[in-house]
Write a protein that holds these residues in place. Sequence first.
Motif, PDB file in Angstrom:
ATOM      1  N   TRP A  41      18.007  -9.326 -29.125  1.00 56.03           N
ATOM      2  CA  TRP A  41      19.381  -9.413 -28.652  1.00 56.03           C
ATOM      3  C   TRP A  41      20.377  -8.987 -29.725  1.00 56.03           C
ATOM      4  O   TRP A  41      21.308  -8.231 -29.451  1.00 56.03           O
ATOM      5  N   HIS A  42      20.175  -9.449 -30.953  1.00 58.41           N
ATOM      6  CA  HIS A  42      21.109  -9.110 -32.020  1.00 58.41           C
ATOM      7  C   HIS A  42      21.076  -7.609 -32.346  1.00 58.41           C
ATOM      8  O   HIS A  42      22.072  -7.055 -32.798  1.00 58.41           O
ATOM      9  N   ARG A  43      19.956  -6.961 -32.094  1.00 61.22           N
ATOM     10  CA  ARG A  43      19.867  -5.528 -32.365  1.00 61.22           C
ATOM     11  C   ARG A  43      20.322  -4.690 -31.176  1.00 61.22           C
ATOM     12  O   ARG A  43      20.513  -3.487 -31.298  1.00 61.22           O
ATOM     13  N   SER A  44      20.468  -5.331 -30.032  1.00 59.04           N
ATOM     14  CA  SER A  44      20.929  -4.616 -28.843  1.00 59.04           C
ATOM     15  C   SER A  44      22.445  -4.728 -28.742  1.00 59.04           C
ATOM     16  O   SER A  44      23.088  -5.391 -29.554  1.00 59.04           O
ATOM     17  N   ASN A  45      23.014  -4.087 -27.725  1.00 60.05           N
ATOM     18  CA  ASN A  45      24.433  -4.291 -27.425  1.00 60.05           C
ATOM     19  C   ASN A  45      24.574  -4.784 -25.987  1.00 60.05           C
ATOM     20  O   ASN A  45      25.520  -4.449 -25.284  1.00 60.05           O
ATOM     21  N   SER A  95      24.622  -8.256 -23.347  1.00 58.02           N
ATOM     22  CA  SER A  95      24.887  -9.686 -23.353  1.00 58.02           C
ATOM     23  C   SER A  95      23.551 -10.400 -23.183  1.00 58.02           C
ATOM     24  O   SER A  95      22.540  -9.785 -22.824  1.00 58.02           O
ATOM     25  N   ARG A 151      19.711  -0.694 -25.318  1.00 57.83           N
ATOM     26  CA  ARG A 151      21.098  -0.503 -25.692  1.00 57.83           C
ATOM     27  C   ARG A 151      21.814   0.175 -24.535  1.00 57.83           C
ATOM     28  O   ARG A 151      21.319   1.162 -23.978  1.00 57.83           O
ATOM     29  N   ARG A 172      24.806   2.293 -22.729  1.00 59.90           N
ATOM     30  CA  ARG A 172      25.624   3.442 -23.108  1.00 59.90           C
ATOM     31  C   ARG A 172      26.497   3.837 -21.921  1.00 59.90           C
ATOM     32  O   ARG A 172      26.021   3.947 -20.792  1.00 59.90           O
ATOM     33  N   GLN A 208      32.248  -3.884 -22.431  1.00 56.28           N
ATOM     34  CA  GLN A 208      31.687  -3.841 -23.774  1.00 56.28           C
ATOM     35  C   GLN A 208      32.511  -4.668 -24.758  1.00 56.28           C
ATOM     36  O   GLN A 208      31.973  -5.188 -25.743  1.00 56.28           O
ATOM     37  N   VAL A 216      31.007  -8.035 -24.579  1.00 55.28           N
ATOM     38  CA  VAL A 216      29.694  -8.075 -25.226  1.00 55.28           C
ATOM     39  C   VAL A 216      29.858  -8.187 -26.740  1.00 55.28           C
ATOM     40  O   VAL A 216      29.161  -8.970 -27.403  1.00 55.28           O
ATOM     41  N   GLU A 217      30.787  -7.428 -27.287  1.00 59.84           N
ATOM     42  CA  GLU A 217      31.033  -7.482 -28.727  1.00 59.84           C
ATOM     43  C   GLU A 217      31.518  -8.870 -29.139  1.00 59.84           C
ATOM     44  O   GLU A 217      31.132  -9.396 -30.191  1.00 59.84           O
ATOM     45  N   HIS A 258      28.525 -11.326 -29.125  1.00 62.68           N
ATOM     46  CA  HIS A 258      27.694 -11.159 -30.322  1.00 62.68           C
ATOM     47  C   HIS A 258      28.386 -11.761 -31.553  1.00 62.68           C
ATOM     48  O   HIS A 258      27.728 -12.401 -32.386  1.00 62.68           O
TER      49      HIS A 258
END
Length: 334
Positions: A18-22, A24, A86, A88, A188, A191-192, A195
């Motif tokens: 999860w932390h490496r993805s973007n 939720s 990820r 896009r 997005q 989502v940011e 994180h």
Amino acid sequence: MNLVDDTGYDIDNMDTVWHRSNLSKSQLLIWMGQKLHPDVPLYNTVLIFHISGKIDPTAFRMAFKALIDRSDTFRTVIDEHNAVPRQRVIPDVPYSIELLDFSISMNTETVFRNWLDQRSNFCFNLTEILIDSALIRMAADQYIWYLNQHHLMTDVWSSILVYRRMAELYGMALSGCLAEASMGPAFQNYVEYEHAFSQSRQYVKAVEHWRQRLTQSFEPVRLYGRMPAAKLTHTKRVSYDLGPEDSQRLRSLAANKEMWAITPEFSLFIIFATTFPNALPITNVGIKIPPTPPAAKVVVIATALKIVIPNSKPIITQILSLKASKGVLPSACK
């Protein structure tokens, strides 16, 4: 032995992925479920809107294209980099809603239902656009708008927002001012924020709290009958007529603010869980709306709600006991 990608990261750990993805966290769970069943339409969210009155197909098609252009979730695809998902956003999607005419058929409803059964089983490719839509003419003044989105990009509340936004854009298309339509808020951004919030002291404390509380394991739920020999992903909705009296009692209960449920369906789930306490080993159910950025005073089209089932004091039981004493519960649930 844990799986490690070519960069040395442990991809067998959900938090690491999860932390490496973007994505939720809700999106990541759905993505994992789809990866387990890549050829099954597990997360198709099919909606049909019955529209009474004449529709201008050209204006409707223009409005839907504007909806796509102004909503990032309609233009989002999921790629994988070193086994990590990820999302896009594609800048421009050359999508045109399909126009169908079933009004010339002898039995339009049967033709539509057969078409719907086949079309709704369409399997999305996560690396391509995650929407499928059509406007169907059933009669001179009767239309059906078919909309199918992958659950990665939508939920129940989001569907309401899509309908309202589409109605607004269609009106603007008819008035010739569609170009003035504003852009929708970007998912997005949320989502940011999610994180970033995961690094806060508040989040870390909450995770540790629930990690300790949920160490208890539960037996699999078994309501009645024998377990099926084969486990299938296909489901079929079964309807049961409760009758006007019990239906009205359920509506009254579901609409009561003390129930703390956002939909009648979720209220009914609470009623079921309390009616059969031995079947579901839970004592409290709630909906968690993830933290929203303080600056975000707008509504985002996306999937965001999470269901939380903590094992705490039986608040719901107390509420239902109160309602039963007032004669609000249907006879089958008393």
